[in-house]
Design a protein around this motif. Structure first.
Motif, PDB file in Angstrom:
ATOM      1  N   ASP A  53      77.186 -25.892  49.641  1.00  0.00           N
ATOM      2  CA  ASP A  53      78.503 -26.510  49.460  1.00  0.00           C
ATOM      3  C   ASP A  53      79.119 -25.945  48.198  1.00  0.00           C
ATOM      4  OD1 ASP A  53      78.294 -28.146  51.693  1.00  0.00           O
ATOM      5  OD2 ASP A  53      77.353 -29.775  50.566  1.00  0.00           O
ATOM      6  N   VAL A  54      80.449 -25.770  48.224  1.00  0.00           N
ATOM      7  CA  VAL A  54      81.182 -25.309  47.050  1.00  0.00           C
ATOM      8  C   VAL A  54      82.317 -26.308  46.795  1.00  0.00           C
ATOM      9  CG1 VAL A  54      82.454 -23.394  46.009  1.00  0.00           C
ATOM     10  CG2 VAL A  54      80.617 -22.918  47.613  1.00  0.00           C
ATOM     11  N   PRO A  55      82.046 -27.382  46.011  1.00  0.00           N
ATOM     12  CA  PRO A  55      83.088 -28.375  45.752  1.00  0.00           C
ATOM     13  C   PRO A  55      84.174 -27.898  44.784  1.00  0.00           C
ATOM     14  CG  PRO A  55      81.074 -28.970  44.611  1.00  0.00           C
ATOM     15  CD  PRO A  55      80.773 -27.757  45.443  1.00  0.00           C
ATOM     16  N   ALA A  56      83.860 -26.914  43.946  1.00  0.00           N
ATOM     17  CA  ALA A  56      84.818 -26.372  42.973  1.00  0.00           C
ATOM     18  C   ALA A  56      84.556 -24.874  42.851  1.00  0.00           C
ATOM     19  CB  ALA A  56      84.629 -27.065  41.623  1.00  0.00           C
ATOM     20  N   PRO A  57      85.535 -24.108  42.328  1.00  0.00           N
ATOM     21  CA  PRO A  57      85.332 -22.649  42.219  1.00  0.00           C
ATOM     22  C   PRO A  57      84.215 -22.230  41.263  1.00  0.00           C
ATOM     23  CG  PRO A  57      87.632 -23.235  41.813  1.00  0.00           C
ATOM     24  CD  PRO A  57      86.887 -24.499  41.954  1.00  0.00           C
ATOM     25  N   ASN A  58      83.697 -23.166  40.468  1.00  0.00           N
ATOM     26  CA  ASN A  58      82.610 -22.813  39.559  1.00  0.00           C
ATOM     27  C   ASN A  58      81.360 -23.655  39.789  1.00  0.00           C
ATOM     28  OD1 ASN A  58      83.607 -25.220  38.576  1.00  0.00           O
ATOM     29  ND2 ASN A  58      83.239 -24.690  36.458  1.00  0.00           N
ATOM     30  N   LYS A  59      81.234 -24.269  40.969  1.00  0.00           N
ATOM     31  CA  LYS A  59      80.075 -25.128  41.242  1.00  0.00           C
ATOM     32  C   LYS A  59      79.498 -24.817  42.627  1.00  0.00           C
ATOM     33  CE  LYS A  59      78.564 -29.719  40.389  1.00  0.00           C
ATOM     34  NZ  LYS A  59      78.757 -30.790  39.490  1.00  0.00           N
ATOM     35  N   ILE A  60      78.161 -24.740  42.692  1.00  0.00           N
ATOM     36  CA  ILE A  60      77.456 -24.482  43.948  1.00  0.00           C
ATOM     37  C   ILE A  60      76.416 -25.589  44.128  1.00  0.00           C
ATOM     38  CG2 ILE A  60      76.043 -22.845  45.241  1.00  0.00           C
ATOM     39  CD1 ILE A  60      76.965 -20.688  43.188  1.00  0.00           C
ATOM     40  N   ILE A  61      76.371 -26.184  45.314  1.00  0.00           N
ATOM     41  CA  ILE A  61      75.341 -27.167  45.632  1.00  0.00           C
ATOM     42  C   ILE A  61      74.546 -26.645  46.821  1.00  0.00           C
ATOM     43  CG2 ILE A  61      74.846 -29.528  46.361  1.00  0.00           C
ATOM     44  CD1 ILE A  61      77.446 -30.362  44.977  1.00  0.00           C
ATOM     45  N   ILE A  62      73.230 -26.505  46.620  1.00  0.00           N
ATOM     46  CA  ILE A  62      72.331 -26.021  47.657  1.00  0.00           C
ATOM     47  C   ILE A  62      71.451 -27.195  48.065  1.00  0.00           C
ATOM     48  CG2 ILE A  62      70.447 -24.421  48.153  1.00  0.00           C
ATOM     49  CD1 ILE A  62      71.713 -22.633  45.917  1.00  0.00           C
ATOM     50  N   HIS A  63      71.390 -27.505  49.372  1.00  0.00           N
ATOM     51  CA  HIS A  63      70.571 -28.640  49.802  1.00  0.00           C
ATOM     52  C   HIS A  63      69.876 -28.356  51.124  1.00  0.00           C
ATOM     53  CE1 HIS A  63      73.787 -29.969  52.599  1.00  0.00           C
ATOM     54  NE2 HIS A  63      74.595 -29.535  51.649  1.00  0.00           N
ATOM     55  N   GLY A  64      68.738 -29.026  51.308  1.00  0.00           N
ATOM     56  CA  GLY A  64      67.944 -28.881  52.518  1.00  0.00           C
ATOM     57  C   GLY A  64      66.715 -29.763  52.454  1.00  0.00           C
ATOM     58  N   PRO A  65      65.981 -29.884  53.545  1.00  0.00           N
ATOM     59  CA  PRO A  65      64.822 -30.785  53.580  1.00  0.00           C
ATOM     60  C   PRO A  65      63.562 -30.260  52.882  1.00  0.00           C
ATOM     61  CG  PRO A  65      65.136 -29.776  55.718  1.00  0.00           C
ATOM     62  CD  PRO A  65      66.285 -29.350  54.866  1.00  0.00           C
ATOM     63  N   ASP A  66      63.401 -28.945  52.776  1.00  0.00           N
ATOM     64  CA  ASP A  66      62.193 -28.360  52.198  1.00  0.00           C
ATOM     65  C   ASP A  66      62.412 -28.077  50.712  1.00  0.00           C
ATOM     66  OD1 ASP A  66      59.904 -26.959  51.552  1.00  0.00           O
ATOM     67  OD2 ASP A  66      59.895 -25.782  53.406  1.00  0.00           O
TER      68      ASP A  66
ATOM     69  N   GLU B 173      67.171 -17.526  43.741  1.00  0.00           N
ATOM     70  CA  GLU B 173      67.690 -16.228  44.188  1.00  0.00           C
ATOM     71  C   GLU B 173      69.188 -16.119  43.937  1.00  0.00           C
ATOM     72  OE1 GLU B 173      66.370 -15.918  48.247  1.00  0.00           O
ATOM     73  OE2 GLU B 173      64.276 -15.656  47.629  1.00  0.00           O
ATOM     74  N   VAL B 174      69.935 -17.219  44.109  1.00  0.00           N
ATOM     75  CA  VAL B 174      71.368 -17.203  43.821  1.00  0.00           C
ATOM     76  C   VAL B 174      71.580 -17.026  42.325  1.00  0.00           C
ATOM     77  CG1 VAL B 174      73.471 -18.610  43.806  1.00  0.00           C
ATOM     78  CG2 VAL B 174      72.051 -18.530  45.851  1.00  0.00           C
ATOM     79  N   ARG B 175      70.810 -17.745  41.496  1.00  0.00           N
ATOM     80  CA  ARG B 175      70.929 -17.650  40.037  1.00  0.00           C
ATOM     81  C   ARG B 175      70.611 -16.240  39.560  1.00  0.00           C
ATOM     82  NH1 ARG B 175      67.638 -17.799  35.623  1.00  0.00           N
ATOM     83  NH2 ARG B 175      68.362 -18.937  33.791  1.00  0.00           N
ATOM     84  N   GLU B 176      69.686 -15.564  40.256  1.00  0.00           N
ATOM     85  CA  GLU B 176      69.261 -14.227  39.892  1.00  0.00           C
ATOM     86  C   GLU B 176      70.381 -13.190  40.013  1.00  0.00           C
ATOM     87  OE1 GLU B 176      66.374 -12.056  42.493  1.00  0.00           O
ATOM     88  OE2 GLU B 176      64.968 -12.651  40.919  1.00  0.00           O
ATOM     89  N   LYS B 177      71.413 -13.479  40.804  1.00  0.00           N
ATOM     90  CA  LYS B 177      72.523 -12.532  41.001  1.00  0.00           C
ATOM     91  C   LYS B 177      73.262 -12.265  39.692  1.00  0.00           C
ATOM     92  CE  LYS B 177      71.735 -12.454  45.401  1.00  0.00           C
ATOM     93  NZ  LYS B 177      70.923 -11.405  45.949  1.00  0.00           N
ATOM     94  N   ARG B 178      73.336 -13.270  38.797  1.00  0.00           N
ATOM     95  CA  ARG B 178      73.920 -13.083  37.465  1.00  0.00           C
ATOM     96  C   ARG B 178      73.354 -14.177  36.555  1.00  0.00           C
ATOM     97  NH1 ARG B 178      76.571  -9.122  34.508  1.00  0.00           N
ATOM     98  NH2 ARG B 178      78.334  -8.810  35.883  1.00  0.00           N
ATOM     99  N   PRO B 179      72.133 -13.970  36.008  1.00  0.00           N
ATOM    100  CA  PRO B 179      71.548 -14.990  35.143  1.00  0.00           C
ATOM    101  C   PRO B 179      72.386 -15.175  33.868  1.00  0.00           C
ATOM    102  CG  PRO B 179      70.055 -13.122  35.403  1.00  0.00           C
ATOM    103  CD  PRO B 179      71.275 -12.821  36.186  1.00  0.00           C
ATOM    104  N   PRO B 180      72.365 -16.350  33.261  1.00  0.00           N
ATOM    105  CA  PRO B 180      73.181 -16.577  32.062  1.00  0.00           C
ATOM    106  C   PRO B 180      72.694 -15.730  30.890  1.00  0.00           C
ATOM    107  CG  PRO B 180      71.765 -18.453  32.492  1.00  0.00           C
ATOM    108  CD  PRO B 180      71.608 -17.531  33.645  1.00  0.00           C
TER     109      PRO B 180
END
Length: 180
Positions: free
Chosen positions: A124-137, A147-154
Motif C-alpha cells: 500500500d502507498v498511502p502517501a508519496p513518501n510512505k510504503i506499507i508492506i503486509h501479509g500473513p507470513d 529488499e525494498v529498503r535495499e534499493k536505496r538505504p538511508p
C-alpha cells in the motif's frame, strides 16, 4: 523448561489447525500457512490450544522448543491479523507510487525502480513518501521490506533513502572545511 516454549498457543475462532507428523498447516481468514516441524519436538492440538513439548533435555531440543512454539504462534497471528512493515522515503525528489501491482520508486537514479507484489505480499502507498508492506507470513514480509529498503538505504549525512518508520539513522557531520 523454556519460558516461551511452555506457553500454550490459543487458536482463535475461524482458524483451523492441522498437524500430520512433521507438517503443521494453519488456515484462517487472511490465508493459509504451512511449516515443517522438526521431528524432535512434539506438537499437540488439544481443543482450542496448541501445546509444544520436548521429549528430553538435550541442548538441541531445548533450542528448538521455544523456536517451534514462536513459529507456530506467528503463523496463527499471521492468518488472523497479518503482519506489516512501514517504510518511509526521505529525500528531495524521492517518491513512490503504486501502478497496478507494481511499486514504482523514484530514488534519484536515472530510471524508476520497480518492485512487484507477490501472491501473499501486498503493498500500500498511502502517501508519496510512505510504503506499507503486509501479509500473513512474518518472515516473507520482513524479507520483502528489507529488499525494498535495499534499493536505496538511508545515508548518514543527509538521511536520504528508504528507512523503516521506527528506525533511527545515526547522523554524521560533514567535512569540517580547511584548516584554521
Amino acid at each position: 523448561m523454556s519460558r516461551i516454549g511452555r506457553k500454550p498457543i490459543n487458536i482463535p475462532a475461524g482458524v483451523e489447525v492441522n498437524f500430520d507428523g512433521s507438517v503443521i498447516t494453519v488456515k484462517g481468514p487472511k490465508g493459509t500457512l504451512t511449516q515443517k516441524i522438526n521431528s524432535k519436538i512434539n506438537v499437540a492440538v488439544e481443543g482450542t490450544e496448541i501445546i509444544v513439548t520436548r521429549p528430553n533435555e538435550s541442548k538441541e531440543c531445548k533450542s528448538l522448543h521455544g523456536l517451534t512454539r514462536t513459529l507456530i504462534a506467528n503463523m496463527v497471528t499471521g492468518v488472523t491479523e497479518e503482519f506489516k512493515k512501514e517504510l518511509e522515503v526521505n529525500g528531495v525528489g524521492y517518491r513512490v507510487a503504486k501502478q497496478g501491482t507494481e511499486l514504482v520508486m523514484t530514488l534519484g537514479y536515472s530510471h524508476p525502480v520497480k518492485v512487484s507484489e507477490t501472491a501473499d505480499i501486498k503493498i500500500d502507498v498511502p502517501a508519496p513518501n510512505k510504503i506499507i508492506i503486509h501479509g500473513p507470513d512474518k518472515q516473507k514480509v520482513g524479507q520483502f521490506a528489507a529488499e525494498v529498503r535495499e534499493k536505496r538505504p538511508p545515508e548518514p549525512y543527509k538521511g536520504k533513502g528508504i528507512k523503516y518508520v521506527d528506525e533511527v539513522i545515526r547522523r554524521k557531520e560533514g567535512k569540517a572545511g580547511k584548516g584554521k
